[in-house]
Design a protein around this motif. Structure first.
Motif, PDB file in Angstrom:
ATOM      1  N   ALA A   1       0.841  -1.209   0.000  1.00 17.16           N
ATOM      2  CA  ALA A   1       0.000   0.000   0.000  1.00 17.16           C
ATOM      3  C   ALA A   1       0.874   1.257   0.000  1.00 17.16           C
ATOM      4  CB  ALA A   1      -0.919  -0.016   1.219  1.00 17.16           C
ATOM      5  N   ARG A   2       1.977   1.217   0.752  1.00 19.03           N
ATOM      6  CA  ARG A   2       2.894   2.375   0.771  1.00 19.03           C
ATOM      7  C   ARG A   2       3.440   2.641  -0.631  1.00 19.03           C
ATOM      8  NH1 ARG A   2       5.784   4.712   4.993  1.00 19.03           N
ATOM      9  NH2 ARG A   2       7.506   4.832   3.523  1.00 19.03           N
ATOM     10  N   ASP A   3       3.845   1.560  -1.316  1.00 13.12           N
ATOM     11  CA  ASP A   3       4.357   1.695  -2.688  1.00 13.12           C
ATOM     12  C   ASP A   3       3.316   2.340  -3.591  1.00 13.12           C
ATOM     13  OD1 ASP A   3       6.724   0.593  -2.174  1.00 13.12           O
ATOM     14  OD2 ASP A   3       6.442  -1.223  -3.405  1.00 13.12           O
ATOM     15  N   HIS A   4       2.083   1.878  -3.425  1.00 13.06           N
ATOM     16  CA  HIS A   4       0.986   2.419  -4.227  1.00 13.06           C
ATOM     17  C   HIS A   4       0.828   3.917  -3.990  1.00 13.06           C
ATOM     18  CE1 HIS A   4      -1.621  -1.013  -5.716  1.00 13.06           C
ATOM     19  NE2 HIS A   4      -1.719  -0.083  -6.622  1.00 13.06           N
ATOM     20  N   VAL A   5       0.787   4.277  -2.695  1.00 15.23           N
ATOM     21  CA  VAL A   5       0.595   5.702  -2.350  1.00 15.23           C
ATOM     22  C   VAL A   5       1.767   6.522  -2.892  1.00 15.23           C
ATOM     23  CG1 VAL A   5       0.403   7.346  -0.445  1.00 15.23           C
ATOM     24  CG2 VAL A   5      -0.790   5.162  -0.311  1.00 15.23           C
ATOM     25  N   ALA A   6       2.981   6.001  -2.716  1.00 15.85           N
ATOM     26  CA  ALA A   6       4.163   6.753  -3.175  1.00 15.85           C
ATOM     27  C   ALA A   6       4.087   6.982  -4.682  1.00 15.85           C
ATOM     28  CB  ALA A   6       5.435   5.987  -2.810  1.00 15.85           C
ATOM     29  N   ALA A   7       3.723   5.950  -5.420  1.00 19.00           N
ATOM     30  CA  ALA A   7       3.648   6.095  -6.890  1.00 19.00           C
ATOM     31  C   ALA A   7       2.594   7.133  -7.256  1.00 19.00           C
ATOM     32  CB  ALA A   7       3.328   4.753  -7.531  1.00 19.00           C
ATOM     33  N   ARG A   8       1.488   7.118  -6.529  1.00 20.47           N
ATOM     34  CA  ARG A   8       0.392   8.027  -6.887  1.00 20.47           C
ATOM     35  C   ARG A   8       0.688   9.473  -6.489  1.00 20.47           C
ATOM     36  NH1 ARG A   8      -4.820   4.120  -6.820  1.00 20.47           N
ATOM     37  NH2 ARG A   8      -3.767   2.508  -7.988  1.00 20.47           N
ATOM     38  N   LEU A   9       1.515   9.630  -5.439  1.00 23.11           N
ATOM     39  CA  LEU A   9       1.879  10.996  -5.038  1.00 23.11           C
ATOM     40  C   LEU A   9       2.868  11.617  -6.026  1.00 23.11           C
ATOM     41  CD1 LEU A   9       2.293  10.607  -1.168  1.00 23.11           C
ATOM     42  CD2 LEU A   9       0.641  12.083  -2.350  1.00 23.11           C
ATOM     43  N   ARG A  10       3.560  10.755  -6.792  1.00 26.73           N
ATOM     44  CA  ARG A  10       4.561  11.281  -7.722  1.00 26.73           C
ATOM     45  C   ARG A  10       3.944  12.208  -8.765  1.00 26.73           C
ATOM     46  NH1 ARG A  10       7.059   6.034  -9.014  1.00 26.73           N
ATOM     47  NH2 ARG A  10       7.514   5.622  -6.854  1.00 26.73           N
ATOM     48  N   MET A  11       2.733  11.905  -9.188  1.00 23.16           N
ATOM     49  CA  MET A  11       2.134  12.780 -10.207  1.00 23.16           C
ATOM     50  C   MET A  11       1.760  14.134  -9.614  1.00 23.16           C
ATOM     51  SD  MET A  11      -1.615  11.187 -11.035  1.00 23.16           S
ATOM     52  CE  MET A  11      -2.220  12.527 -12.054  1.00 23.16           C
TER      53      MET A  11
ATOM     54  N   PRO B   1      -6.974  13.449   1.121  1.00 24.16           N
ATOM     55  CA  PRO B   1      -5.962  12.385   1.120  1.00 24.16           C
ATOM     56  C   PRO B   1      -4.617  12.856   1.686  1.00 24.16           C
ATOM     57  CG  PRO B   1      -6.772  12.801  -1.124  1.00 24.16           C
ATOM     58  CD  PRO B   1      -7.643  13.551  -0.188  1.00 24.16           C
ATOM     59  N   LEU B   2      -4.255  14.114   1.480  1.00 19.05           N
ATOM     60  CA  LEU B   2      -2.991  14.589   2.054  1.00 19.05           C
ATOM     61  C   LEU B   2      -3.078  14.660   3.582  1.00 19.05           C
ATOM     62  CD1 LEU B   2      -1.828  17.355  -0.455  1.00 19.05           C
ATOM     63  CD2 LEU B   2      -1.141  14.960  -0.319  1.00 19.05           C
TER      64      LEU B   2
ATOM     65  N   GLY C   1       0.687   8.341   9.281  1.00 16.92           N
ATOM     66  CA  GLY C   1       2.133   8.270   9.523  1.00 16.92           C
ATOM     67  C   GLY C   1       2.937   8.053   8.247  1.00 16.92           C
ATOM     68  N   LEU C   2       2.466   8.620   7.148  1.00 18.11           N
ATOM     69  CA  LEU C   2       3.149   8.402   5.864  1.00 18.11           C
ATOM     70  C   LEU C   2       3.835   9.671   5.356  1.00 18.11           C
ATOM     71  CD1 LEU C   2       0.306   6.365   4.068  1.00 18.11           C
ATOM     72  CD2 LEU C   2       2.362   5.446   5.150  1.00 18.11           C
ATOM     73  N   ASP C   3       4.084  10.625   6.258  1.00 16.20           N
ATOM     74  CA  ASP C   3       4.631  11.905   5.797  1.00 16.20           C
ATOM     75  C   ASP C   3       5.956  11.747   5.058  1.00 16.20           C
ATOM     76  OD1 ASP C   3       2.514  13.373   6.581  1.00 16.20           O
ATOM     77  OD2 ASP C   3       3.462  14.295   8.330  1.00 16.20           O
ATOM     78  N   ASP C   4       6.691  10.676   5.349  1.00 15.38           N
ATOM     79  CA  ASP C   4       7.967  10.485   4.640  1.00 15.38           C
ATOM     80  C   ASP C   4       7.759  10.240   3.142  1.00 15.38           C
ATOM     81  OD1 ASP C   4       6.816   7.994   5.685  1.00 15.38           O
ATOM     82  OD2 ASP C   4       8.487   7.037   4.646  1.00 15.38           O
ATOM     83  N   LEU C   5       6.538   9.939   2.744  1.00 14.56           N
ATOM     84  CA  LEU C   5       6.273   9.726   1.314  1.00 14.56           C
ATOM     85  C   LEU C   5       6.054  11.043   0.569  1.00 14.56           C
ATOM     86  CD1 LEU C   5       3.821   6.670   1.343  1.00 14.56           C
ATOM     87  CD2 LEU C   5       6.311   6.687   1.115  1.00 14.56           C
ATOM     88  N   LEU C   6       5.866  12.119   1.327  1.00 16.26           N
ATOM     89  CA  LEU C   6       5.612  13.413   0.667  1.00 16.26           C
ATOM     90  C   LEU C   6       6.928  14.019   0.212  1.00 16.26           C
ATOM     91  CD1 LEU C   6       2.972  15.331   2.829  1.00 16.26           C
ATOM     92  CD2 LEU C   6       2.620  14.091   0.680  1.00 16.26           C
ATOM     93  N   GLU C   7       7.023  14.321  -1.071  1.00 15.78           N
ATOM     94  CA  GLU C   7       8.208  15.001  -1.583  1.00 15.78           C
ATOM     95  C   GLU C   7       8.034  16.509  -1.337  1.00 15.78           C
ATOM     96  OE1 GLU C   7       9.957  13.098  -5.211  1.00 15.78           O
ATOM     97  OE2 GLU C   7       8.031  12.065  -5.166  1.00 15.78           O
TER      98      GLU C   7
ATOM     99  N   ALA D   1       4.680  18.472   0.115  1.00 20.75           N
ATOM    100  CA  ALA D   1       4.684  18.844   1.537  1.00 20.75           C
ATOM    101  C   ALA D   1       4.398  20.344   1.681  1.00 20.75           C
ATOM    102  CB  ALA D   1       6.024  18.476   2.162  1.00 20.75           C
ATOM    103  N   ALA D   2       5.033  21.154   0.812  1.00 21.57           N
ATOM    104  CA  ALA D   2       4.827  22.612   0.894  1.00 21.57           C
ATOM    105  C   ALA D   2       3.385  22.964   0.507  1.00 21.57           C
ATOM    106  CB  ALA D   2       5.815  23.323  -0.026  1.00 21.57           C
ATOM    107  N   TYR D   3       2.869  22.241  -0.466  1.00 15.50           N
ATOM    108  CA  TYR D   3       1.471  22.471  -0.917  1.00 15.50           C
ATOM    109  C   TYR D   3       0.509  22.194   0.228  1.00 15.50           C
ATOM    110  CZ  TYR D   3      -2.877  21.173  -3.402  1.00 15.50           C
ATOM    111  OH  TYR D   3      -4.179  21.041  -3.817  1.00 15.50           O
ATOM    112  N   ARG D   4       0.741  21.079   0.925  1.00 10.83           N
ATOM    113  CA  ARG D   4      -0.154  20.755   2.051  1.00 10.83           C
ATOM    114  C   ARG D   4      -0.081  21.853   3.113  1.00 10.83           C
ATOM    115  NH1 ARG D   4       0.584  15.281   5.441  1.00 10.83           N
ATOM    116  NH2 ARG D   4       2.311  16.488   6.276  1.00 10.83           N
ATOM    117  N   GLU D   5       1.131  22.363   3.347  1.00 14.41           N
ATOM    118  CA  GLU D   5       1.257  23.454   4.318  1.00 14.41           C
ATOM    119  C   GLU D   5       0.500  24.699   3.850  1.00 14.41           C
ATOM    120  OE1 GLU D   5       2.213  23.063   7.391  1.00 14.41           O
ATOM    121  OE2 GLU D   5       2.413  21.017   6.649  1.00 14.41           O
TER     122      GLU D   5
END
Ligand SMILES: N[C@@H](CCC(=O)N[C@@H](CS)C(=O)NCC(=O)O)C(=O)O
Length: 203
Positions: free
Chosen positions: A130-140, A166-167, A174-180, A184-188
Motif C-alpha cells: 500500500a505504501r508503494d501504491h501511495v508513493a507512486a500516486r503521489l509522484r504525479m 488524502p494529504l 504516519g506516511l509523511d515520509d512519502l511526501l516530496e 509537503a509545501a502544498y499541504r502546508e
C-alpha cells in the motif's frame, strides 16, 4: 490522433466505452496488468504507472472519469448532464459514487487478493504494498506542483479541496515520509488557509 493507455479489466474500459458512444477514434495502447510491474517502460510515460492515461496533444489526463468528462463534453454528448438540468445533482452524486464510495472498498479487497495470490497475506506485506501504491500516486502530484501553488486555474478550487483530504490522511497514517518537497509545501499552503483551519477545528 488521441492515445489511450489501457490494460484489460481496468478503468480504461470506461474511457473506451465513451469513445465508442461518441464515435471518436483513439489509438488504444493495451499493456499487461499491472503496467507498474509488467511494463516498466510505462513509468516514463506516466509516473504513477496507472491506467488509463489519455494523451490528446498537450492534454494529458489520468483520471478515468476526468477523461470521460473531457471527451463527452468536447463532443457535446448527452452523456454529460448539463448544469441547468434538474437531474444534474443526481448525475454528480452517482458520478462521484462510482469512483469513490463504491471503488474504495473494492480496491482494498482487490489489493488484498493480489497479495494473497503472491502467497503472503501478512500485514507487513500489505502495508509495504500500500505504501508503494501511495508513493507512486503521489509522484504525479509532485510533478504537477512544479511552478504551481494550486492544482488548477491558478487559484484555490474544488480540486485542491478534494486532494487536501488524502494529504491529511497521509499525515494521520504516519506516511509523511512519502511526501516530496513540493507536495509537503502544498499541504502546508492549504493548511495555512484560515477557512481550512476553521473546518478542521469544527469537523
Ligand atoms: N482514480 C483513477 C484510478 C486509476 C487506477 O487505479 N487504475 C488502476 C487500474 S483500474 C491501475 O492502473 N492500477 C495499477 C497500479 O496502481 O499500479 C482513475 O479513475 O483512473
Amino acid at each position: 490522433m488521441m492515445t489511450v493507455y489501457s490494460a484489460p479489466n481496468t478503468r480504461a474500459i470506461r474511457v473506451i466505452w465513451v469513445l465508442e458512444e461518441i464515435g471518436a477514434k483513439a489509438e488504444i495502447k493495451s499493456m499487461p496488468y499491472p503496467p507498474r510491474q509488467r511494463a516498466p517502460d510505462y513509468f516514463a510515460v506516466n509516473p504513477t504507472g496507472m491506467v488509463p492515461l489519455l494523451i490528446d496533444g498537450e492534454v494529458r489526463l489520468s483520471e478515468s472519469m476526468a477523461i470521460c468528462d473531457y471527451l463527452a463534453t468536447r463532443h457535446g454528448s448527452p452523456l454529460v448532464v448539463s448544469p441547468d438540468d434538474p437531474e444534474r445533482p443526481q448525475f454528480l452524486q452517482w458520478l462521484w459514487y462510482g469512483e469513490s464510495t463504491l471503488m474504495t472498498p473494492l480496491s482494498r479487497l482487490n489489493i488484498v487478493r493480489q497479495v494473497e495470490r503472491q502467497g503472503g497475506a501478512e500485514v507487513e506485506v500489505l502495508i509495504a504494498g500500500a505504501r508503494d501504491h501511495v508513493a507512486a500516486r503521489l509522484r504525479m502530484l509532485e510533478r504537477h506542483l512544479e511552478g504551481r501553488d494550486f492544482l488548477a486555474a491558478g487559484r484555490l478550487t474544488l480540486a485542491d479541496i478534494s486532494v487536501s483530504y488524502p494529504l491529511h490522511l497521509v499525515g494521520m497514517l504516519g506516511l509523511d515520509d512519502l511526501l516530496e518537497p513540493r507536495a509537503a509545501a502544498y499541504r502546508e499552503r492549504l493548511r495555512a488557509r484560515p477557512a481550512y483551519q476553521r473546518a478542521l477545528a469544527v469537523s
